[in-house]
Design a protein around this motif. Structure first.
Motif, PDB file in Angstrom:
ATOM      1  N   ILE A 199      22.239  38.241  19.851  1.00 15.20           N
ATOM      2  CA  ILE A 199      20.915  37.622  19.688  1.00 15.20           C
ATOM      3  C   ILE A 199      20.019  37.819  20.908  1.00 15.20           C
ATOM      4  O   ILE A 199      18.842  37.487  20.870  1.00 15.20           O
ATOM      5  CB  ILE A 199      21.019  36.110  19.381  1.00 15.20           C
ATOM      6  N   GLY A 200      20.563  38.312  22.003  1.00 13.45           N
ATOM      7  CA  GLY A 200      19.732  38.575  23.183  1.00 13.45           C
ATOM      8  C   GLY A 200      19.092  37.330  23.763  1.00 13.45           C
ATOM      9  O   GLY A 200      17.918  37.339  24.118  1.00 13.45           O
ATOM     10  N   ALA A 201      19.854  36.229  23.872  1.00 12.71           N
ATOM     11  CA  ALA A 201      19.256  34.959  24.297  1.00 12.71           C
ATOM     12  C   ALA A 201      19.288  34.740  25.807  1.00 12.71           C
ATOM     13  O   ALA A 201      18.338  34.208  26.362  1.00 12.71           O
ATOM     14  CB  ALA A 201      19.962  33.799  23.599  1.00 12.71           C
ATOM     15  N   CYS A 202      20.358  35.136  26.485  1.00 15.52           N
ATOM     16  CA  CYS A 202      20.499  34.720  27.891  1.00 15.52           C
ATOM     17  C   CYS A 202      19.840  35.681  28.875  1.00 15.52           C
ATOM     18  O   CYS A 202      19.540  35.310  29.992  1.00 15.52           O
ATOM     19  CB  CYS A 202      21.982  34.558  28.235  1.00 15.52           C
ATOM     20  N   ARG A 203      19.646  36.908  28.496  1.00 13.07           N
ATOM     21  CA  ARG A 203      19.036  37.961  29.316  1.00 13.07           C
ATOM     22  C   ARG A 203      19.777  38.191  30.642  1.00 13.07           C
ATOM     23  O   ARG A 203      19.179  38.547  31.656  1.00 13.07           O
ATOM     24  CB  ARG A 203      17.541  37.687  29.529  1.00 13.07           C
ATOM     25  N   VAL A 204      21.070  37.999  30.586  1.00 13.43           N
ATOM     26  CA  VAL A 204      21.889  38.265  31.760  1.00 13.43           C
ATOM     27  C   VAL A 204      22.353  39.731  31.748  1.00 13.43           C
ATOM     28  O   VAL A 204      22.774  40.279  32.758  1.00 13.43           O
ATOM     29  CB  VAL A 204      23.079  37.264  31.777  1.00 13.43           C
ATOM     30  N   CYS A 205      22.221  40.375  30.583  1.00 13.47           N
ATOM     31  CA  CYS A 205      22.732  41.748  30.440  1.00 13.47           C
ATOM     32  C   CYS A 205      21.621  42.788  30.576  1.00 13.47           C
ATOM     33  O   CYS A 205      21.790  43.923  30.142  1.00 13.47           O
ATOM     34  CB  CYS A 205      23.412  41.899  29.085  1.00 13.47           C
ATOM     35  N   VAL A 206      20.489  42.397  31.180  1.00 14.82           N
ATOM     36  CA  VAL A 206      19.339  43.316  31.167  1.00 14.82           C
ATOM     37  C   VAL A 206      19.614  44.628  31.906  1.00 14.82           C
ATOM     38  O   VAL A 206      20.374  44.663  32.881  1.00 14.82           O
ATOM     39  CB  VAL A 206      18.070  42.656  31.768  1.00 14.82           C
TER      40      VAL A 206
ATOM     41  N   GLN B 117      15.385  45.512  29.345  1.00 13.25           N
ATOM     42  CA  GLN B 117      15.852  45.286  27.966  1.00 13.25           C
ATOM     43  C   GLN B 117      17.277  44.722  27.960  1.00 13.25           C
ATOM     44  O   GLN B 117      18.102  45.141  28.780  1.00 13.25           O
ATOM     45  CB  GLN B 117      15.869  46.610  27.188  1.00 13.25           C
ATOM     46  N   PRO B 118      17.566  43.798  27.029  1.00  8.23           N
ATOM     47  CA  PRO B 118      18.958  43.312  26.940  1.00  8.23           C
ATOM     48  C   PRO B 118      19.888  44.403  26.399  1.00  8.23           C
ATOM     49  O   PRO B 118      19.619  44.977  25.337  1.00  8.23           O
ATOM     50  CB  PRO B 118      18.874  42.134  25.962  1.00  8.23           C
ATOM     51  N   ALA B 119      20.949  44.692  27.131  1.00  9.45           N
ATOM     52  CA  ALA B 119      21.872  45.765  26.725  1.00  9.45           C
ATOM     53  C   ALA B 119      22.602  45.416  25.431  1.00  9.45           C
ATOM     54  O   ALA B 119      23.013  46.301  24.689  1.00  9.45           O
ATOM     55  CB  ALA B 119      22.886  46.008  27.842  1.00  9.45           C
ATOM     56  N   CYS B 120      22.746  44.116  25.149  1.00  5.91           N
ATOM     57  CA  CYS B 120      23.561  43.730  23.988  1.00  5.91           C
ATOM     58  C   CYS B 120      22.841  43.932  22.664  1.00  5.91           C
ATOM     59  O   CYS B 120      23.481  43.974  21.615  1.00  5.91           O
ATOM     60  CB  CYS B 120      24.040  42.288  24.119  1.00  5.91           C
ATOM     61  N   THR B 121      21.496  44.039  22.700  1.00  2.98           N
ATOM     62  CA  THR B 121      20.771  44.219  21.427  1.00  2.98           C
ATOM     63  C   THR B 121      20.074  45.580  21.338  1.00  2.98           C
ATOM     64  O   THR B 121      19.527  45.926  20.303  1.00  2.98           O
ATOM     65  CB  THR B 121      19.687  43.126  21.239  1.00  2.98           C
TER      66      THR B 121
ATOM     67  N   PRO C  18      27.158  42.438  32.885  1.00  2.56           N
ATOM     68  CA  PRO C  18      27.416  41.002  32.691  1.00  2.56           C
ATOM     69  C   PRO C  18      26.840  40.504  31.366  1.00  2.56           C
ATOM     70  O   PRO C  18      25.813  41.014  30.911  1.00  2.56           O
ATOM     71  CB  PRO C  18      26.690  40.347  33.872  1.00  2.56           C
ATOM     72  N   THR C  19      27.514  39.551  30.740  1.00  2.65           N
ATOM     73  CA  THR C  19      27.025  38.962  29.483  1.00  2.65           C
ATOM     74  C   THR C  19      27.319  37.464  29.491  1.00  2.65           C
ATOM     75  O   THR C  19      28.228  37.011  30.179  1.00  2.65           O
ATOM     76  CB  THR C  19      27.749  39.557  28.255  1.00  2.65           C
ATOM     77  N   LEU C  20      26.562  36.721  28.704  1.00  4.18           N
ATOM     78  CA  LEU C  20      26.889  35.303  28.479  1.00  4.18           C
ATOM     79  C   LEU C  20      26.770  34.929  27.003  1.00  4.18           C
ATOM     80  O   LEU C  20      27.688  34.374  26.426  1.00  4.18           O
ATOM     81  CB  LEU C  20      25.993  34.383  29.324  1.00  4.18           C
ATOM     82  N   CYS C  21      25.630  35.258  26.385  1.00  2.66           N
ATOM     83  CA  CYS C  21      25.494  34.864  24.973  1.00  2.66           C
ATOM     84  C   CYS C  21      26.210  35.846  24.049  1.00  2.66           C
ATOM     85  O   CYS C  21      26.509  35.528  22.907  1.00  2.66           O
ATOM     86  CB  CYS C  21      24.026  34.718  24.577  1.00  2.66           C
ATOM     87  N   HIS C  22      26.508  37.033  24.549  1.00  2.00           N
ATOM     88  CA  HIS C  22      27.164  38.043  23.717  1.00  2.00           C
ATOM     89  C   HIS C  22      28.643  37.706  23.516  1.00  2.00           C
ATOM     90  O   HIS C  22      29.304  37.232  24.436  1.00  2.00           O
ATOM     91  CB  HIS C  22      27.052  39.412  24.391  1.00  2.00           C
ATOM     92  N   HIS C  23      29.157  37.957  22.304  1.00  2.20           N
ATOM     93  CA  HIS C  23      30.599  37.875  22.051  1.00  2.20           C
ATOM     94  C   HIS C  23      30.931  38.946  21.023  1.00  2.20           C
ATOM     95  O   HIS C  23      30.195  39.099  20.042  1.00  2.20           O
ATOM     96  CB  HIS C  23      31.000  36.488  21.534  1.00  2.20           C
TER      97      HIS C  23
HETATM   98  S1  FES Z   1      24.444  38.861  26.754  1.00  2.00           S
HETATM   99 FE1  FES Z   1      22.872  37.413  26.532  1.00  2.00          FE
HETATM  100  S2  FES Z   1      21.122  38.660  26.184  1.00  2.00           S
HETATM  101 FE2  FES Z   1      22.745  40.069  26.241  1.00  2.00          FE
END
Ligand code: FES
Ligand code: SF4
Ligand code: SF4
Ligand code: SF4
Length: 583
Positions: free
Chosen positions: A42-49, A59-63, A31-36
């Protein structure tokens, strides 16, 4: 390649990619929210941990980048509980007014809350009271903002406009304009990219679909719709079709089921634009300038020109955009043909674009009728997303619709008109016509592949009768600004330049279906070129109904009447901005 383990299974993935990208490659949906995919993570929402062996915290998967031997868990209790906790925190700072929200079924937060079965764990916090309806293109209801910063990043990274920055702290953080001025009083170009990338309903296109719905239900005017080139290759996504599907016939049928009396093709007006803009180019070549000449069909670009680059005003073609040409022709030529008063006609444009909503409010876009009345050419603009909403609201089964044809005489178009929807398309269409008119010879090969592609700035040299013609194409406003700054400082020189404010051109417009598919632009672009290849006519000057329009009404390209109806002018709005900031 590196070897990694995800949920105890071994995979080989390219090095230097993120855990999120690696998971996507093997078919896992973290799952992601801040990622596009278009933006720097930027690893802001921490929904992708995710859990990584050896790391103390999730750890955030997106960063987080993969490394050889990395052991990742995406589905452990610890990971799932953390995702639920983070979503619950976001919900506590959100109105959860899904029933009335403009994000509708596209809300990424709502989807995740459903998937993870999240319940509010925390009392609601104070919500932002910023509501901004100053712009004809976009509205902002920051009570719904989840602080993902996608709007801030797309506006700076891709559009280079820097209209927003995050202000305040903690749960009060919001993306705001400088000095909190309404967005329409800033240098905002109305491109709508912030609305397109907002994962919730905090920024959205100004909802004109409700006004169009009332019109359809009232049915006291002749209702005419026009559909832009890029809508037909994207509307299907709103109904579950594969990205890149071409649904021209279903789209036309849907407009008719909605209750419109006529459906015309903006591609026809794209051909007409080429006749006017191409003739202007030839005229400038004969008169010795002014050069470079810029295309004028993108209202986002026109806003940028007037607000930040007024020194180029005389270089921009005076040809109106295809949308405005079509509406001007409907309310004059076509109104006469069917014997009705132009004020009894309502024109609704279905566009991939939010800037087109802004364009129709420009005073110089009004048309002057023979009896002296000044009227709006286009009455309403709805985006591809709003069009889908209308279809759903009227309970039309889009997928079950048969293919239907555009109405005549403004429904015929060529492949050259079709490619207006993609970056490089206007340039290619103009070159096809200008080359053949200037040389009086048929082009040996119709495709100008040198001007195609998705690179932000592209340049090519075209040989027309021994004269080298330097052209450039820019899309995505950050790239556009780089090109213009170089031209201003004399570092680059061209004869003819195509500018599109959105990434990919209109296929990536701010009103198009929202997508997290990193290949989305390429898929839609391929569909546009397929339409061109399948067309029997592929040069704008071959369009028989455009020829007829000139013979019966406009006389010839660039004639006095064509000038009156199909051309416009631009003003320096940098002064207005100064006034707004000091008031
Ligand atoms: S999608 Fe938001 S921190 Fe990774
Ligand atoms: S509409 Fe475009 S320019 Fe305006 S704030 Fe949004 S992204 Fe920035
Ligand atoms: S307005 Fe939308 S895109 Fe911008 S920070 Fe808020 S939720 Fe994210
Ligand atoms: S590129 Fe197309 S969608 Fe984007 S602002 Fe320009 S005309 Fe509108």
């Amino acid at each position: 390649m590196v070897k990694i383990f995800i949920n105890n299974k071994e995979y080989e993935v390219p090095e230097n990619i993120t855990v999120l990208e690696a998971a996507q490659k093997i078919g896992l949906q973290i799952p992601t929210l801040c990622h596009h995919p278009e933006l720097e993570p930027i690893g802001a929402c921490r929904v992708c941990v995710v859990e990584i062996e050896g790391a103390r915290t999730l750890q955030p998967a997106c960063t987080t980048k993969v490394y050889d031997g990395m052991k990742i868990k995406t589905n452990s209790d610890r990971v799932v509980n953390s995702i639920k906790f983070n979503l619950s925190l976001i919900m506590a700072n959100h109105p959860n007014d899904c029933m009335y929200c403009e994000a509708d079924q596209r809300c990424e937060l709502k989807k995740l809350v459903h998937i993870y079965d999240v319940r509010p764990l925390f009392p609601p916090t104070d919500l932002s009271d910023v509501f901004d309806d100053s712009s004809p293109s976009i509205q902002r209801d920051l009570s719904r903002c989840i602080k993902c910063q996608r709007c801030v990043r797309v506006c700076s990274e891709i559009q280079g406009m820097n209209i927003y920055s995050m202000i305040e702290r903690g749960y009060k953080t919001i993306p705001q304009t400088a000095f909190d001025v309404p967005v329409y009083e800033t240098d905002c170009i109305s491109c709508g990219q912030c609305a397109n990338l907002c994962p919730v309903g905090a920024i959205y296109e100004t909802p004109d679909w409700k006004k169009v719905l009332r019109l359809i239900e009232r049915k006291d005017k002749i209702l005419i719709a026009q559909t832009a080139p890029a809508v037909r290759v994207a509307i299907g996504e709103e109904f579950g079709m594969e990205p890149g599907s071409i649904s021209t016939g279903k789209m036309v049928a849907a407009v008719k089921r909605l209750g419109f009396d006529y459906v015309f093709d903006t591609n026809f007006a794209a051909d007409l634009t080429i006749m006017e803009e191409g003739t202007e180019l030839i005229h400038r070549l004969k008169e010795g300038g002014p050069f470079p000449m810029f295309t004028s069909c993108c209202p986002g670009w026109i806003n940028l020109l007037e607000k930040q680059y007024p020194e180029f005003i005389n270089n921009v073609s005076s040809a109106k955009s295809p949308q405005q040409m079509m509406s001007s022709v409907i309310k004059t030529y076509f109104a006469k043909k069917i014997g009705v008063d132009p004020e009894d006609i309502v024109v609704v444009s279905i566009m991939p674009c939010t800037a087109k909503k802004d364009e129709i409010t420009r005073p110089q876009q009004k048309i002057k009728l023979e009896d002296g009345r000044e009227i709006k050419a286009t009455d309403y603009v709805i985006t591809t997303r709003e069009f889908a909403k209308l279809i759903k609201f009227k309970e039309i089964n889009f997928m079950g619709l048969p293919d239907e044809e555009y109405d005549n005489p403004l429904g015929t178009s060529t492949g050259a008109g079709a490619i207006f929807g993609v970056t490089g398309g206007v340039m290619e269409a103009a070159l096809r016509t200008a080359y053949e008119i200037l040389t009086e010879e048929k082009l040996p090969k119709l495709e100008f592949t040198a001007v195609r592609g998705l690179e932000g700035i592209r340049e090519a040299e075209i040989d027309i009768k021994g004269k080298k013609f330097k052209v450039a194409i820019a899309h995505g406003t950050a790239s556009v600004k780089r090109l213009l700054d170089d031209m201003k400082d004399g570092r680059r020189y061209y004869d003819f330049v195509e500018i599109m404010a959105c990434l990919g051109g209109c296929i990536g417009g701010g009103g198009q279906p929202k997508s997290l598919d990193p290949e989305i632009l390429q898929k839609r672009a391929n569909a546009i070129y397929t339409i061109d290849e399948r067309s029997t006519l592929r040069r704008s000057h071959e369009n028989p109904d455009v020829q007829k329009l000139y013979a019966e009404f406009l006389e010839k390209p660039y004639s006095h009447i064509a000038h009156k109806l199909l051309h416009t002018y631009y003003t320096d709005r940098t002064k207005n901005k100064d006034k707004a900031m000091s008031s």
